[in-house]
Design a protein around this motif. Structure first.
Motif, PDB file in Angstrom:
ATOM      1  N   ASN A   1     -38.677  59.878  -2.442  1.00 51.28           N
ATOM      2  CA  ASN A   1     -38.624  60.802  -3.562  1.00 51.28           C
ATOM      3  C   ASN A   1     -37.280  60.628  -4.268  1.00 51.28           C
ATOM      4  OD1 ASN A   1     -38.095  63.156  -5.156  1.00 51.28           O
ATOM      5  ND2 ASN A   1     -39.734  64.207  -4.059  1.00 51.28           N
ATOM      6  N   PRO A   2     -37.289  60.174  -5.545  1.00 53.51           N
ATOM      7  CA  PRO A   2     -36.017  59.898  -6.215  1.00 53.51           C
ATOM      8  C   PRO A   2     -35.133  61.133  -6.407  1.00 53.51           C
ATOM      9  CG  PRO A   2     -37.865  59.652  -7.732  1.00 53.51           C
ATOM     10  CD  PRO A   2     -38.446  59.864  -6.374  1.00 53.51           C
ATOM     11  N   ILE A   3     -35.724  62.308  -6.553  1.00 49.05           N
ATOM     12  CA  ILE A   3     -34.928  63.524  -6.716  1.00 49.05           C
ATOM     13  C   ILE A   3     -34.212  63.850  -5.408  1.00 49.05           C
ATOM     14  CG2 ILE A   3     -35.042  66.011  -7.141  1.00 49.05           C
ATOM     15  CD1 ILE A   3     -37.447  65.365  -9.006  1.00 49.05           C
ATOM     16  N   LEU A   4     -34.954  63.852  -4.313  1.00 50.08           N
ATOM     17  CA  LEU A   4     -34.356  64.114  -3.012  1.00 50.08           C
ATOM     18  C   LEU A   4     -33.295  63.059  -2.705  1.00 50.08           C
ATOM     19  CD1 LEU A   4     -36.108  65.273   0.168  1.00 50.08           C
ATOM     20  CD2 LEU A   4     -34.453  63.450   0.291  1.00 50.08           C
ATOM     21  N   SER A   5     -33.592  61.794  -2.949  1.00 50.78           N
ATOM     22  CA  SER A   5     -32.632  60.717  -2.672  1.00 50.78           C
ATOM     23  C   SER A   5     -31.356  60.881  -3.482  1.00 50.78           C
ATOM     24  CB  SER A   5     -33.259  59.356  -2.964  1.00 50.78           C
ATOM     25  OG  SER A   5     -34.311  59.103  -2.067  1.00 50.78           O
ATOM     26  N   TYR A   6     -31.489  61.277  -4.735  1.00 49.01           N
ATOM     27  CA  TYR A   6     -30.330  61.481  -5.598  1.00 49.01           C
ATOM     28  C   TYR A   6     -29.401  62.550  -5.018  1.00 49.01           C
ATOM     29  CZ  TYR A   6     -27.644  62.921  -9.705  1.00 49.01           C
ATOM     30  OH  TYR A   6     -26.630  63.256 -10.556  1.00 49.01           O
ATOM     31  N   TYR A   7     -29.965  63.712  -4.684  1.00 48.28           N
ATOM     32  CA  TYR A   7     -29.145  64.785  -4.144  1.00 48.28           C
ATOM     33  C   TYR A   7     -28.604  64.446  -2.758  1.00 48.28           C
ATOM     34  CZ  TYR A   7     -29.991  67.824  -8.061  1.00 48.28           C
ATOM     35  OH  TYR A   7     -30.003  68.354  -9.315  1.00 48.28           O
TER      36      TYR A   7
ATOM     37  N   LEU B   1     -24.486  75.925  -4.192  1.00 45.08           N
ATOM     38  CA  LEU B   1     -25.813  76.341  -3.748  1.00 45.08           C
ATOM     39  C   LEU B   1     -25.945  75.956  -2.289  1.00 45.08           C
ATOM     40  CD1 LEU B   1     -27.973  74.797  -6.616  1.00 45.08           C
ATOM     41  CD2 LEU B   1     -27.602  77.229  -6.279  1.00 45.08           C
ATOM     42  N   THR B   2     -26.908  76.539  -1.611  1.00 46.51           N
ATOM     43  CA  THR B   2     -27.187  76.080  -0.259  1.00 46.51           C
ATOM     44  C   THR B   2     -28.196  74.948  -0.336  1.00 46.51           C
ATOM     45  OG1 THR B   2     -26.739  78.250   0.663  1.00 46.51           O
ATOM     46  CG2 THR B   2     -28.052  76.759   2.006  1.00 46.51           C
TER      47      THR B   2
ATOM     48  N   CYS C   1     -37.321  66.114   3.839  1.00 45.98           N
ATOM     49  CA  CYS C   1     -37.457  67.164   2.833  1.00 45.98           C
ATOM     50  C   CYS C   1     -36.103  67.792   2.555  1.00 45.98           C
ATOM     51  CB  CYS C   1     -38.471  68.211   3.266  1.00 45.98           C
ATOM     52  SG  CYS C   1     -38.056  69.052   4.789  1.00 45.98           S
ATOM     53  N   MET C   2     -36.048  68.557   1.462  1.00 47.55           N
ATOM     54  CA  MET C   2     -34.837  69.222   1.022  1.00 47.55           C
ATOM     55  C   MET C   2     -35.184  70.650   0.617  1.00 47.55           C
ATOM     56  SD  MET C   2     -32.405  68.234  -2.268  1.00 47.55           S
ATOM     57  CE  MET C   2     -33.682  68.505  -3.505  1.00 47.55           C
ATOM     58  N   LEU C   3     -34.336  71.608   1.026  1.00 43.30           N
ATOM     59  CA  LEU C   3     -34.434  72.995   0.581  1.00 43.30           C
ATOM     60  C   LEU C   3     -33.203  73.300  -0.253  1.00 43.30           C
ATOM     61  CD1 LEU C   3     -35.371  75.046   3.771  1.00 43.30           C
ATOM     62  CD2 LEU C   3     -36.800  74.678   1.786  1.00 43.30           C
ATOM     63  N   VAL C   4     -33.412  73.918  -1.403  1.00 46.09           N
ATOM     64  CA  VAL C   4     -32.307  74.380  -2.235  1.00 46.09           C
ATOM     65  C   VAL C   4     -32.468  75.888  -2.359  1.00 46.09           C
ATOM     66  CG1 VAL C   4     -31.152  74.219  -4.465  1.00 46.09           C
ATOM     67  CG2 VAL C   4     -32.327  72.205  -3.523  1.00 46.09           C
TER      68      VAL C   4
ATOM     69  N   PRO D   1     -35.883  83.199  -2.779  1.00 40.75           N
ATOM     70  CA  PRO D   1     -36.751  82.073  -3.142  1.00 40.75           C
ATOM     71  C   PRO D   1     -36.000  80.758  -2.924  1.00 40.75           C
ATOM     72  CG  PRO D   1     -35.887  83.136  -5.100  1.00 40.75           C
ATOM     73  CD  PRO D   1     -35.433  83.963  -3.931  1.00 40.75           C
ATOM     74  N   VAL D   2     -36.721  79.723  -2.589  1.00 47.02           N
ATOM     75  CA  VAL D   2     -36.120  78.416  -2.383  1.00 47.02           C
ATOM     76  C   VAL D   2     -36.905  77.367  -3.164  1.00 47.02           C
ATOM     77  CG1 VAL D   2     -35.245  78.972  -0.087  1.00 47.02           C
ATOM     78  CG2 VAL D   2     -37.477  77.921  -0.313  1.00 47.02           C
ATOM     79  N   PHE D   3     -36.259  76.255  -3.393  1.00 42.84           N
ATOM     80  CA  PHE D   3     -36.932  75.097  -3.983  1.00 42.84           C
ATOM     81  C   PHE D   3     -37.114  74.087  -2.867  1.00 42.84           C
ATOM     82  CE2 PHE D   3     -34.408  77.143  -7.233  1.00 42.84           C
ATOM     83  CZ  PHE D   3     -35.348  77.343  -8.219  1.00 42.84           C
TER      84      PHE D   3
END
Length: 176
Positions: free
Chosen positions: A154-160, A114-115, A127-130, A144-146
């Protein structure tokens, strides 16, 4: 995407299959200008860094995977490669990349699914864009992006971010 580059303060990380929209697409000149403007900020001990990771053009299995999904993948990758080389040459000419310090660092890896784009991921404003690849769906800036905000908090952003940062350091090779 470009607005996020303009908002970034220290780190921009982009991982994508061929990065065609960034290097050759409709907004490529604006994207390049924004990246080099970001990198040209005065060095105050913590100079801005752009790290780019893309599909290794010499890894035939990875190319075959993407060619099976997108008929123009290889052509787009082949167009992006010389543009990214020009970026590295320009970074050297401008003094952004030196023998001692590389602030525009491009690497390749076997497969980018994924990008992912991160902007100041270790700051609270990060921030993060997926961006997914959609077979026969909208392409480039119309996809569309996430979007995930919150940076290091942010634990989700930190994880990725941790996963991609480690892969960039240990799981990829320099762009030749």
């Amino acid at each position: 995407f470009i607005r996020l580059i303009k908002r970034a303060k220290r780190t921009v990380f982009i991982a994508g299959q061929n990065l065609f929209s960034l290097t050759c697409g409709k907004v490529s000149q604006e994207a390049k200008d924004s990246i080099f403007h970001f990198l040209s900020a005065p060095d105050q001990g913590n100079a801005p860094v752009v790290q780019i990771l893309l599909q290794d053009p010499t890894y035939t299995c990875g190319r075959a995977v993407w060619d099976s999904l997108l008929s123009d993948f290889s052509q787009d990758l082949d167009k992006s490669i010389p543009e990214l080389r020009k970026w590295l040459n320009e970074a050297e000419r401008r003094g952004i990349n030196t023998d001692k310090k590389r602030r525009l660092h491009i690497k390749v890896t076997t497969l980018v699914p994924l990008t992912f784009s991160f902007f100041d991921p270790e700051d609270s404003s990060g921030c993060m864009l997926v961006t997914p690849v959609l077979r026969r769906g909208p392409q480039s800036e119309t996809r569309p992006v996430f979007f995930v905000e919150g940076g290091i908090g942010n634990p989700i952003l930190s994880y990725y971010w941790d996963i991609w940062k480690l892969h960039f350091i240990n799981g990829s090779k320099d762009f030749a």
